[in-house]
Each structure stands twice: as structure tokens, then as C-alpha cells.
Design an enzyme around this catalytic site. Sequence first.
Site, mmCIF file in Angstrom:
data_model
loop_
_atom_site.group_PDB
_atom_site.id
_atom_site.type_symbol
_atom_site.label_atom_id
_atom_site.label_comp_id
_atom_site.label_asym_id
_atom_site.label_seq_id
_atom_site.Cartn_x
_atom_site.Cartn_y
_atom_site.Cartn_z
ATOM 1 N N GLU A 286 0.885 -1.173 0.000
ATOM 2 C CA GLU A 286 0.000 0.000 0.000
ATOM 3 C C GLU A 286 0.915 1.212 0.000
ATOM 4 O O GLU A 286 1.560 1.517 0.996
ATOM 5 C CB GLU A 286 -0.915 -0.024 1.225
ATOM 6 C CG GLU A 286 -2.112 0.908 1.091
ATOM 7 C CD GLU A 286 -1.834 2.293 1.633
ATOM 8 O OE1 GLU A 286 -1.510 3.183 0.809
ATOM 9 O OE2 GLU A 286 -1.923 2.489 2.844
ATOM 10 N N CYS A 320 -1.791 8.972 2.765
ATOM 11 C CA CYS A 320 -1.617 8.460 1.407
ATOM 12 C C CYS A 320 -2.848 8.743 0.560
ATOM 13 O O CYS A 320 -2.761 8.806 -0.666
ATOM 14 C CB CYS A 320 -1.326 6.962 1.445
ATOM 15 S SG CYS A 320 -2.574 6.020 2.353
ATOM 16 N N LYS A 370 11.129 18.951 3.319
ATOM 17 C CA LYS A 370 10.629 18.494 2.017
ATOM 18 C C LYS A 370 9.373 19.271 1.619
ATOM 19 O O LYS A 370 9.222 19.700 0.467
ATOM 20 C CB LYS A 370 10.318 16.999 2.068
ATOM 21 C CG LYS A 370 9.659 16.463 0.802
ATOM 22 C CD LYS A 370 9.039 15.091 1.022
ATOM 23 C CE LYS A 370 8.168 14.690 -0.159
ATOM 24 N NZ LYS A 370 7.439 13.421 0.080
#
Length: 518
Positions: A286, A320, A370
Site C-alpha cells: 500500500e 496516502c 521536504k
Amino acid sequence: MTSSKIEMPGEVKADPAALMASLHLLPSPTLNLEIKHTKIFINNEWQNSESGRVFPVYNPATGEQICEIQEADKVDTDKAVRAARLAFSLGSVWRRMDASERGQLLDKLADLVERDRAVLATMESLNSGKPFLQAFYVDLQGVIKTLRYYAGWADKIHGMTIPVDGDYFTFTRHEPIGVCGQIIPWNFPLLMFAWKIAPALCCGNTVVIKPAEQTPLSALYMGALIKEAGFPPGVVNILPGFGPIVGAAIASHVGIDKIAFTGSTEVGKLIQEAAGRSNLKRVTLELGGKSPNIIFADADLDYAVEQAHQGVFFNQGQCCTAGSRIYVEESIYEEFVRRSVERAKRRVVGSPFDPTTEQGPQIDKKQYNKILELIQSGITEGAKLECGGKGLGRKGFFIEPTVFSNVTDDMRIAKEEIFGPVQEILRFKTVDEVIERANNSDFGLVAAVFTNDINKALTVSSAMQAGTVWINCYNALNAQSPFGGFKMSGNGREMGESGLREYSEVKTVTIKIPQKNS
């Protein structure tokens, strides 16, 4: 992650004033939480690492160290696999156990999680930075429901008889695969722990599981509850440590029969390669996402704005499933942007233990940097920064809720998974156009569409290259529904009945008989 909105008791209202007036109704975090479990968990025993190494665990809200954890390595992985293999051996207590008793053990574990819900929610909040109320009402609720769902399945997994030609009697058995290696991420540490172990144990497997090095605390606490619930030694083994060492050892270990991983696509590729090079172990992945959320002009605008907001900012944007590519029909684009910016500016960022907080810190400095770098790329490439875009405060890893408009498909912020509180709003004109653009991605985890036209809803949902499509809702995940990705978002399915197939082998048994009669 059963809902993108924190569901509180009916007496508690969502607006801050009512919330403050209702604080006595809300659960409270555990004060002065003592971290008792900092060792490796193998064979129902707490052990020091063979190397003697430890690693620090931090509070992302302050940047301060919480404690040190024993660091597992390849030698510890070998020990855990041996324990798991022994627990899975023919004639063992676990293999001889009735399926209904396995279900009772999972139910008992759910009972213990409910008992210690406030402690576990406090631990999740302290270690991952998510708001305590989210951890309590969303994450822990998902853990309990997952354990109970698979507890109910344990004695309902069965084969069938097959009317084959000839004088034969043929039937199938659904058997556990064996030792399952499982690697979980830092964004939903406890929920992902439950997603992994529950179907594996339901089917009768044994487990070697590695929590993320950033967030091992709740997984280790679960080790104590697993022992208390009565699971036999070796059935669940927990290895805190680092991906390149322990994760790599699990992926390549010939004593492990199946591996399940949740995390980045980049690491998922490495795991699948290692599984193939070693013993061709079965793999469930996943992975990442860059999910499209399509808003048509006929949608309820206020509702769509709120759902889109929660769909990307929930859990600090560290999902996600985050609906970060928001495609809005041209005729309502400007108004949608205006309302989205207003909502983002109202989002409360602060201490995870403040009940009014909607957004806590990012997980660590690496992720913080990031996200800020990708925000800067959006500015450089010509997107319009509507609000946010900067870090907040001197301590911890907080980032302002950020909204970009005038985003185009070729920009990095529209293509790369940011995993942070950054909303990108794109415009579209036609159904065919938005379907093509939404599918033009390496990822295919989830998609969403907001419309009051059932024909549009069904047309778009059937065309989306994604494992899950939500219509007029977002993050509507449930233990009963299968979840997984298309394309580079992974393979296999977790949750629901489909999740059981990932943890069982089907065996065909054929018996020669003297005479078959119908």
C-alpha cells in the site's frame, strides 16, 4: 482513519465556543505518561538488542527527545523469525487452536485497547504530533473496529466441495500462509498496526512486524496487550529499528513467507525486488498517492469546500489518500478558491493536546524541509500562493495550512506526493477532460467526485483508475471495505473480506472414491 472529520459525542459541537463550553465531556490525555516499553518484543518477552544499540524517539511538537528505544538489527530479526516459525509449527498451541478461539483473542485485544484508549491516544499524539482528539476518536476507533471485524471472521473462513468429473471427492481448504513480515508507516502508527496484524492473526498466521523508527511507542505498548490478551509466545514479534536494516532483513528473509508494507512507492519497489530475489514471498503493498478530487458546479459548494479541506489537511496532510489534486469546474472555480482560502485561514494549528487544535506538527525535520521545498517549487513554477507557505513557531515542525490556485498539471506540486498541509486547486471545463487529467498520474490509490448528478458520478467513478472512489464524501474508510491501489500505488488489498485473501493459501484436496453418486 474511518472519517476525515473528528466525530465527537453529540453534545459536543464543532464550533470553538461550544467546544470550550463542553470540555468536561471530552476525554483527557494521560498526564505524565510513563513510557514503559522500550525493548524488542520477541516470544512474548522484552529483550535488549543483540548489538546493544539504542535510538532516540522525539516529540515532533517540541523537537525534544521522549526516550531511547532498543534498536533491532538482522540478528534480532533472525531471532524473531525463529520464534514465529516455532509458533507456526505443526502441533503448536497456535496451530492447534480453534478458529473461534483466535477470534476470541482478537476480541480480547480489542477490549484491552478500549480499556487503555486514553493512554494509547496520548502516546500517538506525543509521538506522531497528531491532535489527541483525532487519535482518540478516529485512530483508536479504527483500531478497535478493525480488531473486532476480523475477530468475527476467524471461524467463518472455509473452503468448499467441488463436483469434479469422475469418481473423486474434491474439497478446498483455506490455510494460513505462515510467517508474515509486516512494515508499517509513521502517519497512522497504531491504526496501521491493527490493519496489518488483525487479518494475519485471524487467518492463523504468525507475525514479525516493524514499526516506523519515528513512531515505535504505540506498537511496543501493543506488545504488552497482546501478551495480556493471551496470544501464545512467538505469534506476534515486534522489531523497532530502521528500514535499511530491519526492513531489508524482513523483506529478504527466507524464513518469512509473506510481506505486507505500507509506505513510499520508492521503498515498495525495493521490498518487492527483495521478496523476489529471496524466496519469492507473497507481497502486499500500500504505497503513495496523488489523489484527484473532482468538484462539479452542481455540487453543494459549502459541503464540497469543507470535505476537500478535510480531505487534504486531515492528519497534517500526512495521508496516502490525501486529495491534493482538486479539480474544480471553471464556472465555480474562483468562488471555490475564495471559500477554501477562508477555511484554511481558520484552521487552528497548535499543540496536539489543546482540544481546539485541528492541525499539529509534521513528523520530523526531514519531512518539514521536504514540504517547504515543494511549496517553494510551486511559487517558482507560477502557481498562485493564496495563503500559508511558511513554517510556524520556533519549536517543533509546524507548517501553515497552504493553498495554491492557478495550478497546472505539469507543476511538481501537482505531480509529486507532498505529504503535508498543501492544497492545490486546478480548473477544468468538461467531464472528458477532467477524467483524462485525473488519470494522468503514476498513482491510483483513491479518487473522489462531488456532484448532484448521478450520471456524472457513475461516469467518473467507473472511469477513475483508482482502488477506491468516493462520491460526495472523502476519507470514508471502513474495516468492512477493501482498500488498495492501482498502478504505482501498490498491489493487493487490505481490510474487508478481500484482506483475508492476502493472508491465506487455497489448497485443493482430491480423494479417489469407489463410486460417486449425485
